[in-house]
Design a protein around this motif. Sequence first.
Motif, PDB file in Angstrom:
ATOM      1  N   HIS A 280       5.157 -10.876  27.451  1.00 39.63           N
ATOM      2  CA  HIS A 280       5.453 -11.356  28.797  1.00 39.63           C
ATOM      3  C   HIS A 280       4.157 -11.807  29.481  1.00 39.63           C
ATOM      4  CE1 HIS A 280       5.020  -7.282  31.176  1.00 39.63           C
ATOM      5  NE2 HIS A 280       3.948  -7.545  30.466  1.00 39.63           N
ATOM      6  N   HIS A 282       2.139 -12.219  33.444  1.00 39.70           N
ATOM      7  CA  HIS A 282       2.087 -11.991  34.892  1.00 39.70           C
ATOM      8  C   HIS A 282       0.740 -12.456  35.410  1.00 39.70           C
ATOM      9  CE1 HIS A 282       0.249  -8.275  33.357  1.00 39.70           C
ATOM     10  NE2 HIS A 282       1.400  -7.980  32.758  1.00 39.70           N
ATOM     11  N   HIS A 321       1.192 -11.504  26.482  1.00 39.73           N
ATOM     12  CA  HIS A 321       0.702 -10.334  25.758  1.00 39.73           C
ATOM     13  C   HIS A 321       1.846  -9.400  25.407  1.00 39.73           C
ATOM     14  CE1 HIS A 321       0.690  -9.451  30.067  1.00 39.73           C
ATOM     15  NE2 HIS A 321       0.978  -8.212  29.724  1.00 39.73           N
ATOM     16  N   GLN A 336      -4.072  -2.643  37.103  1.00 44.28           N
ATOM     17  CA  GLN A 336      -3.862  -4.075  37.360  1.00 44.28           C
ATOM     18  C   GLN A 336      -4.130  -4.402  38.827  1.00 44.28           C
ATOM     19  OE1 GLN A 336      -0.134  -5.823  36.211  1.00 44.28           O
ATOM     20  NE2 GLN A 336      -0.089  -4.844  34.208  1.00 44.28           N
TER      21      GLN A 336
HETATM   22 FE   LIG Z   1       1.974  -6.800  30.989  1.00 47.68          FE
END
Ligand SMILES: [Fe+2]
Length: 377
Positions: A280, A282, A321, A336
């Motif tokens: 996915h 982001h 990733h 994050q």
């Molecule tokens: Fe992720």
Amino acid sequence: MPEFGFATPSAAAAVADLPWAPLLVPKEAIEREVDRLLDEAPVTGLRDATGLRAASVVHPRAIDGIPSLTPVTEVTIHVLKPGERTPPRRGNHALLETTVSGEGTVHMGTAFRVERHDVWTVPPMQVYSHHNTGRTPWVWLCYSNAPLLRRSGGYWAETLPAGTLAVPRKPAVSVTGELGARYNRLNAPTHRLATAADLRGYEYLTDIEPVANPPRHWAWKDMAPYLPIHAGCNNDPAKRNIWLLYNPATERRQGTTPVHFATYGGAAPGTPPYAGARGHVHISASINYHIRGYGHSIVGGERIDWKAGDLLFSAPGWVEHAHYHGAEGWTVLTVQDHPLHIAMGSLLWQENPGDPILSLGNEDGQKGYVSPRQTGA
Ligand SMILES: [Fe+2]
């Protein structure tokens, strides 16, 4: 005064091929740096006899002299010998820290003891000092947004005289008192225009309603019972694959600090790894610190093998990733810059290639997952 220039605007520029590459910092390299820091005299020049034993990881793309692992985040390896302490310090950075080995005491108004795998915060402008109150070297990682602040020209920090526990704050002013009679956020003018847009007085900008953000501490011994660490854990309904270390001061931004979230996640030994071939994406950049197990990640098409003790810049912004753990399962601390992006309204998320790109925080979000790519209940 420097000369200005003109360039192709971002609106007309390609957005691909700009992210910093993923980067692995192996356990052995961290241990070598810790040994070097222990051998050296502490950094002097500070207003304290002890100073710092610390080194920040530098990504090869950090070519502006600001040490950083991602464009936003600096990760610093700190070490103290037994009995040593850092000089009191404060700054407008938001820090998130975790103990790698040993133990110590963090002084932030109150004092609390931290052990291996504990996570704690140092809020902006909080006076803080670290003291090794154990019998072995204390090693901890510090995640900071100082690089973003320094790059934007918005960094401020100071080292304080030894023994400083706090800097006096301005006393709260009653809105009914003499000072409160002046314009403040409660009595400042505001006008609703015909277009339903608002005009607000300057006081709204300078008298922001405070949200209490005291230091927070998540002890590993309190978190571990909720994590799938041992074989058979997958049948325990109390355990989930990922937990956010939530700081209420971040409100809907779902952070551990105003800038970063920390999660502990993973899978029990014997759990089959993710079966998919694709990952996915982001916008937030992700840093994994592996504390148990081994495996590999596919990041932007590159395979990166990792094991417990490795630090991995595991997901540059908008780079696909996926993570594949080995037979022992895994436990990972993920940090994050997700709350920062929620604050900016810029947090995009795409769970599978071809899925709609979601603008998290601005529209209905991802549903149905307890951890990426596993159907939830
Ligand atoms: Fe992720």
